[in-house]
Design a protein around this motif. Sequence first.
Motif, PDB file in Angstrom:
ATOM      1  N   HIS A 100       0.825  -1.210   0.000  1.00 59.45           N
ATOM      2  CA  HIS A 100       0.000   0.000   0.000  1.00 59.45           C
ATOM      3  C   HIS A 100       0.858   1.258   0.000  1.00 59.45           C
ATOM      4  O   HIS A 100       0.509   2.254  -0.654  1.00 59.45           O
ATOM      5  CB  HIS A 100      -0.920  -0.008   1.227  1.00 59.45           C
ATOM      6  N   HIS A 101       1.971   1.246   0.711  1.00 60.52           N
ATOM      7  CA  HIS A 101       2.757   2.464   0.919  1.00 60.52           C
ATOM      8  C   HIS A 101       3.998   2.566   0.042  1.00 60.52           C
ATOM      9  O   HIS A 101       4.469   3.687  -0.214  1.00 60.52           O
ATOM     10  CB  HIS A 101       3.184   2.572   2.388  1.00 60.52           C
ATOM     11  N   ARG A 151       6.649   1.501  -3.376  1.00 63.94           N
ATOM     12  CA  ARG A 151       6.688   1.139  -4.792  1.00 63.94           C
ATOM     13  C   ARG A 151       6.998  -0.355  -4.944  1.00 63.94           C
ATOM     14  O   ARG A 151       7.688  -0.928  -4.096  1.00 63.94           O
ATOM     15  CB  ARG A 151       7.781   1.933  -5.516  1.00 63.94           C
ATOM     16  N   ARG A 191       5.362   5.146  -2.632  1.00 60.60           N
ATOM     17  CA  ARG A 191       4.546   5.535  -3.772  1.00 60.60           C
ATOM     18  C   ARG A 191       4.362   7.052  -3.739  1.00 60.60           C
ATOM     19  O   ARG A 191       4.262   7.654  -2.681  1.00 60.60           O
ATOM     20  CB  ARG A 191       3.183   4.848  -3.706  1.00 60.60           C
ATOM     21  N   PRO A 192       4.310   7.702  -4.921  1.00 57.07           N
ATOM     22  CA  PRO A 192       4.212   9.167  -4.954  1.00 57.07           C
ATOM     23  C   PRO A 192       3.038   9.720  -4.164  1.00 57.07           C
ATOM     24  O   PRO A 192       3.155  10.762  -3.508  1.00 57.07           O
ATOM     25  CB  PRO A 192       4.057   9.467  -6.448  1.00 57.07           C
ATOM     26  N   GLU A 193       1.915   9.020  -4.194  1.00 66.01           N
ATOM     27  CA  GLU A 193       0.744   9.518  -3.471  1.00 66.01           C
ATOM     28  C   GLU A 193       0.855   9.304  -1.976  1.00 66.01           C
ATOM     29  O   GLU A 193       0.024   9.833  -1.204  1.00 66.01           O
ATOM     30  CB  GLU A 193      -0.521   8.844  -4.012  1.00 66.01           C
ATOM     31  N   ARG A 194       1.851   8.533  -1.498  1.00 68.63           N
ATOM     32  CA  ARG A 194       2.003   8.267  -0.066  1.00 68.63           C
ATOM     33  C   ARG A 194       3.155   9.031   0.553  1.00 68.63           C
ATOM     34  O   ARG A 194       3.206   9.151   1.779  1.00 68.63           O
ATOM     35  CB  ARG A 194       2.227   6.758   0.155  1.00 68.63           C
ATOM     36  N   SER A 195       4.097   9.492  -0.258  1.00 69.53           N
ATOM     37  CA  SER A 195       5.279  10.153   0.287  1.00 69.53           C
ATOM     38  C   SER A 195       4.999  11.616   0.615  1.00 69.53           C
ATOM     39  O   SER A 195       3.997  12.184   0.227  1.00 69.53           O
ATOM     40  CB  SER A 195       6.420  10.074  -0.733  1.00 69.53           C
TER      41      SER A 195
END
Length: 227
Positions: A148-149, A151, A223-227
Amino acid sequence: MNSDRPQSVWLLLFLTCSILLAGGSLYPFQLRLTPDPRGWAFLWEAWPHKLSRTDLLTNVAIYIPFGMFGMRWIAGRLPILAGVLLIGATGILFSTFMESAQLFVRYRVASNADIAFNALGVYTGIALAPLLSGRSHFAMQMLAGKRHHFRPGWITRAGLTLIALWLLAQFSLQAPSLVAGTLQSGFKPFWEAGRHVAFDGANTLLFALEIASISLFTASLMRPERS
């Protein structure tokens, strides 16, 4: 062939953990001109009157992975009781050998108390080993969290392994930090600090930069949306 792959991974982790423990035990890798005059008497001498809580917790924590990875490696190959006895005895013998080797290393003091708390860490790891089973709820939650978090891909797996090894090294107060010397020289737990503690601004800045670097490296794996 696929059924053997997890065993090889656990073996690799077990051997890596053993190498790190050996390195931490023998640091700073400087031989004494003459061995510790106590010799092997440290094995049966009385425990110190006062034990440092920091050393106690460290000696337990650093051997937990030894017990966990060892038990996962032999899982299914031996009965559970035989596995517990084998990994437990291996951990105790390994700790005893490392402590004995410290008789010949400058700035290190061999201690039977360290062996006892190392053994406690091994058996704690053995007790926690089922959490790493692929069928355990804990392992499935960890895997789901990783997917989920972070890559996908081998670069992320390698990066997370490096971070895990860095975190493991931080449990050894004698181990060198990446840039700021040893944790023992840079940080002092509040329960061991005296009333007058000198503030070292330069060392504090170096530790802050190190932690910031690890944080940025971790963020690059997410992942870009999580960082």
